[in-house]
Write an enzyme that holds these catalytic residues in place. Structure first.
Site, PDB file in Angstrom:
ATOM      1  CB  ILE A 107      -5.366   2.555  -1.918  1.00 49.91           C
ATOM      2  CG1 ILE A 107      -4.612   3.717  -2.554  1.00 49.91           C
ATOM      3  CG2 ILE A 107      -6.600   3.050  -1.180  1.00 49.91           C
ATOM      4  CD1 ILE A 107      -5.406   4.454  -3.617  1.00 49.91           C
TER       5      ILE A 107
ATOM      6  CB  THR B 134      -0.955   0.010   1.215  1.00 50.40           C
ATOM      7  OG1 THR B 134      -0.197   0.005   2.414  1.00 50.40           O
ATOM      8  CG2 THR B 134      -1.878  -1.189   1.184  1.00 50.40           C
ATOM      9  CG  ASP B 135      -0.908   4.720  -1.896  1.00 54.01           C
ATOM     10  OD1 ASP B 135      -1.683   4.629  -0.915  1.00 54.01           O
ATOM     11  OD2 ASP B 135      -1.304   5.062  -3.019  1.00 54.01           O
ATOM     12  CG  MET B 136       2.796   7.761   2.018  1.00 51.05           C
ATOM     13  SD  MET B 136       3.665   9.326   1.964  1.00 51.05           S
ATOM     14  CE  MET B 136       3.128  10.050   3.502  1.00 51.05           C
TER      15      MET B 136
END
Length: 132
Positions: free
Chosen positions: A19, A14-16
């Site tokens: 997601i 996931t990203d910041m």
């Protein structure tokens, strides 16, 4: 031919925003293609030793939704030989049965010297695309 490959989303995927980072969808569909190669009975290490490899030459992708940490996804793939050297994959990443990512991937069978070569016999025997 069709194939289903399960994927679990880990925190590292996931990203910041929490997601799945967009590039990881390419990793998921690559894993599914690798599983297909193994299920067909092709040994890519043996192929490479004989001077033959698969090279992805085209990816067309659409991002339709999102997934997050802990989600269980499926990569659904249909694939067919197209011509003497190309192998085409239609892939969807689905969450709860709904497509959140779609891609069409074309791989070409090449020599390690960079020249197109015929697909292995196990792939040439696959159904071909009706459009040719």
């Amino acid at each position: 031919m069709s194939h289903v490959f399960p994927v679990r989303v880990f925190y590292e995927d996931t990203d910041m925003a929490g997601i799945v980072y967009y590039a990881n969808y390419l990793r998921y569909i690559e894993r599914a293609r690798s599983d297909i190669v193994e299920q067909i009975g092709l040994d890519q290490r043996e192929m490479r030793a004989q001077g033959i490899v698969f090279v992805v030459t085209r990816v067309e992708a659409d991002f339709l939704g999102t997934a997050g940490f802990g989600d269980r996804l499926e990569v659904r793939t249909t694939h067919f030989a197209k011509g003497a050297t190309r192998w085409v994959f239609h892939q969807e990443v689905c969450r709860d049965g709904k497509a959140i990512f779609r891609a069409v991937v074309t791989a070409v069978c090449m020599t390690t010297g960079g020249k197109p070569t015929r697909l292995p016999a196990k792939l040439r025997s696959l159904p071909t695309d009706a459009a040719g």
